[in-house]
Design an enzyme around this catalytic site. Structure first.
Site, PDB file in Angstrom:
ATOM      1  N   CYS A   1     -26.445 -10.713 -21.242  1.00 60.24           N
ATOM      2  CA  CYS A   1     -26.395 -12.232 -20.597  1.00 60.24           C
ATOM      3  C   CYS A   1     -27.388 -12.450 -19.452  1.00 60.24           C
ATOM      4  O   CYS A   1     -27.565 -13.398 -18.804  1.00 60.24           O
ATOM      5  CB  CYS A   1     -24.948 -12.336 -20.299  1.00 60.24           C
ATOM      6  SG  CYS A   1     -24.535 -11.530 -18.847  1.00 60.24           S
TER       7      CYS A   1
ATOM      8  N   CYS B   1     -23.073  -5.694 -18.861  1.00 56.72           N
ATOM      9  CA  CYS B   1     -22.090  -6.075 -18.116  1.00 56.72           C
ATOM     10  C   CYS B   1     -20.999  -5.048 -18.671  1.00 56.72           C
ATOM     11  O   CYS B   1     -20.730  -4.916 -19.915  1.00 56.72           O
ATOM     12  CB  CYS B   1     -21.516  -7.575 -18.569  1.00 56.72           C
ATOM     13  SG  CYS B   1     -22.544  -8.869 -17.976  1.00 56.72           S
TER      14      CYS B   1
ATOM     15  N   CYS C   1     -19.114 -11.319 -20.096  1.00 56.95           N
ATOM     16  CA  CYS C   1     -20.860 -11.560 -20.529  1.00 56.95           C
ATOM     17  C   CYS C   1     -20.860 -12.183 -21.823  1.00 56.95           C
ATOM     18  O   CYS C   1     -21.647 -12.951 -22.179  1.00 56.95           O
ATOM     19  CB  CYS C   1     -20.900  -9.667 -21.277  1.00 56.95           C
ATOM     20  SG  CYS C   1     -22.463  -9.846 -21.551  1.00 56.95           S
TER      21      CYS C   1
ATOM     22  N   CYS D   1     -27.782  -7.684 -16.746  1.00 53.58           N
ATOM     23  CA  CYS D   1     -27.726  -7.383 -17.841  1.00 53.58           C
ATOM     24  C   CYS D   1     -28.315  -7.709 -19.150  1.00 53.58           C
ATOM     25  O   CYS D   1     -28.966  -8.633 -19.066  1.00 53.58           O
ATOM     26  CB  CYS D   1     -26.109  -8.409 -18.054  1.00 53.58           C
ATOM     27  SG  CYS D   1     -25.571  -8.109 -19.778  1.00 53.58           S
TER      28      CYS D   1
ATOM     29  N   GLY E   1       0.844  -1.157  -0.078  1.00 52.53           N
ATOM     30  CA  GLY E   1      -0.027   0.001  -0.008  1.00 52.53           C
ATOM     31  C   GLY E   1       0.788   1.195  -0.051  1.00 52.53           C
ATOM     32  O   GLY E   1       0.360   2.310  -0.190  1.00 52.53           O
TER      33      GLY E   1
END
Lengths: 197, 281
Positions: free
Chosen positions: B241, B263, B269, B238, B29
């Site tokens: 899909c 998506c 997708c 979606c 980090g």
């Protein structure tokens, strides 16, 4: 580099990478994998430095050091042959004071006490030194490793667990260690906690 | 790939980036400064990610590049071609087949696995930058773990909007130490940052910073006990899909206000649609 003539033997010219971009990439990915997963043993191949430096330590030097990084050699590794090899292959200036080193190479006994090495500053902890510690084999005492990069815990065999457990009292300041033996290496970043078993 | 060193960058530059990457992994980090190079694409087009990818790439790697989840947008296509030309690596659109995935602002829906590396393109790496413009000051705040200002910002969100309104680049704490900007991924993706088996690397070219999240590392999104973090998305499925779990883009489809949700992860997708077709056949 400096004036004066330096005797460079034929073995100083040999032992580098045959294909630096590709071999360097493989050694770095192995090092990255080792640093990201403390305790994991990886292979660093392609270098053949003069004794007593291991093949893995030589490969790590080739990938990480150059004329912009100061290198300190522990007494065990401070030989004319290794100095010549380092000078030819990396150009890294060898310093006499471990506190000035970005990288250090040697055996474990020569690295102690660890307090001599730079640990960075609170604002720039990344300026802590990286120690490349050559070991005859992965010998020592069994330890438990925990911390980032480790799912649950990992086991390893390391020397002086008490010293290692106390090595980074001021995290995120600290030193990072790459253990090398033959062509194998294992990393112990400062973020890893070491406990004797 | 004649005329180029493998993966475009010279070996000196790669060594410099590789040293920064190892320190970044060792201090999860923390933003490691690095001497970012001019790349043959403008800043803002992923030069940080490209340099990190170039420093990590192996000849045998299989590279996937996504831009907001899509494999087929300009940025993704040009970076993929760049590495095909300069490194000769195989490329793929499949999340599963890829060994390195460079991403702009999304984490793939398909769970990542051990051995994969996710490289993020980062515009502004400093999470405190819009609260404190002075670099020496933000460095000191990180050194002292002085992150109160960030909580004030999230609190002001609640006071003004009734909820934490930050919806992307949502700040996280890595391994209990550094507050980190996860790059402008939607906060929907934040939970995937934590305990991932894959290594996550972040490159900010213009701002010259590299940082990392090692695998199996706890990453916590900042929040309050009474206003816990929520990984939100559009409340739809979606249109292509039918997935109700994936992150969605809203697409305007005509001049009459028609719209659909699809998506954002094109590989996810397409995979679901192919599976549905197989089942139907």
């Amino acid at each position: 580099m400096q004036g004066g003539s330096v005797q460079v033997g034929a073995d100083a010219l040999a032992g580098g990478f045959a294909a630096p971009p590709e071999e360097g990439a493989r050694v770095f990915r192995a090092l990255l994998d080792a640093m990201a997963r403390p305790g994991r043993v990886v292979t660093l191949a392609g270098a053949a430095p003069p004794a007593p430096a291991s093949a893995a330590a030589g490969a790590a030097l080739l990938v990480l050091t150059d004329r912009t990084t100061r290198l300190w050699l522990a007494p065990s590794h401070d030989t004319a042959a290794l100095r010549a090899w380092v000078a030819f292959h990396t150009g890294a200036p060898v310093v006499a004071d471990p506190a000035e080193a970005d990288f250090a190479l040697g055996d474990w006994a020569g690295m102690l006490p660890l307090g001599r090495f730079a640990t960075g500053t609170p604002e720039y902890p990344d300026r802590g030194a990286t120690l490349i510690v050559d070991r005859a084999a992965f010998a020592g005492a069994p330890v438990r490793l925990t911390g980032p990069g480790i799912a649950g815990e990992a086991r390893a065999i390391l020397p002086d667990p008490a010293i290692l457990a106390a090595r980074t009292p001021q995290f995120p300041q600290g030193i990072d260690i790459i253990w090398t033996a033959g062509a194998e290496a294992m990393a112990l970043p400062r973020s890893t906690r070491v406990e004797a078993l | 790939m004649s005329g180029y060193n493998f993966a475009y960058l010279d070996e000196d530059t790669k060594r410099m980036i590789r040293r920064a990457l190892l320190k970044a992994v060792a201090i999860p980090g923390y933003q490691v400064p690095f001497a970012s190079r001019e790349m043959p694409m403008p800043y803002g087009w992923g030069t940080g990610g490209v340099q990190v990818t170039a420093a990590c790439l192996l000849p045998e790697d299989c590279l996937k590049v996504i831009d907001q989840g899509a494999d087929d947008t300009t940025n993704a296509v040009s970076i993929r071609r760049f590495f095909q030309r300069t490194a000769g690596v195989a490329v793929t659109e499949s999340t599963r087949a890829a060994t390195i995935i460079q991403t702009r602002h999304r984490i793939p829906e398909t769970p990542l696995t051990e051995g994969q590396i996710l490289v993020y393109q980062v515009p502004i790496p400093e999470p405190l930058r819009f609260l404190e413009p002075r670099e020496p000051e933000t460095r000191r705040m990180h050194a002292l773990m002085d992150y109160g200002l960030m909580h004030v910002k999230l609190y002001e969100d609640i006071a003004r909007h009734g909820a934490i309104a930050t919806s992307y680049a949502y700040p996280v704490t890595v391994a209990g130490r550094y507050v980190m900007d996860p790059s402008p991924i939607p906060k929907f993706d934040n939970p995937k940052l934590s305990e991932s088996p894959a290594l996550q690397l972040f490159g900010a070219g213009r701002e010259q910073r590299i940082y990392a999240i090692p695998p199996h590392t706890r990453v916590v999104s900042l929040d309050f006990e009474d206003y816990p973090f929520e990984a939100s998305k559009a409340p739809h499925a979606c249109s292509l899909c039918g997935s109700a779990e994936s992150y969605l883009d809203e697409v305007i489809v005509d001049d009459a206000g028609g719209r659909m949700f699809v998506c954002s992860d094109t590989d996810f997708c397409a995979g679901r649609r192919a599976l549905a077709e197989e089942d139907a056949a």
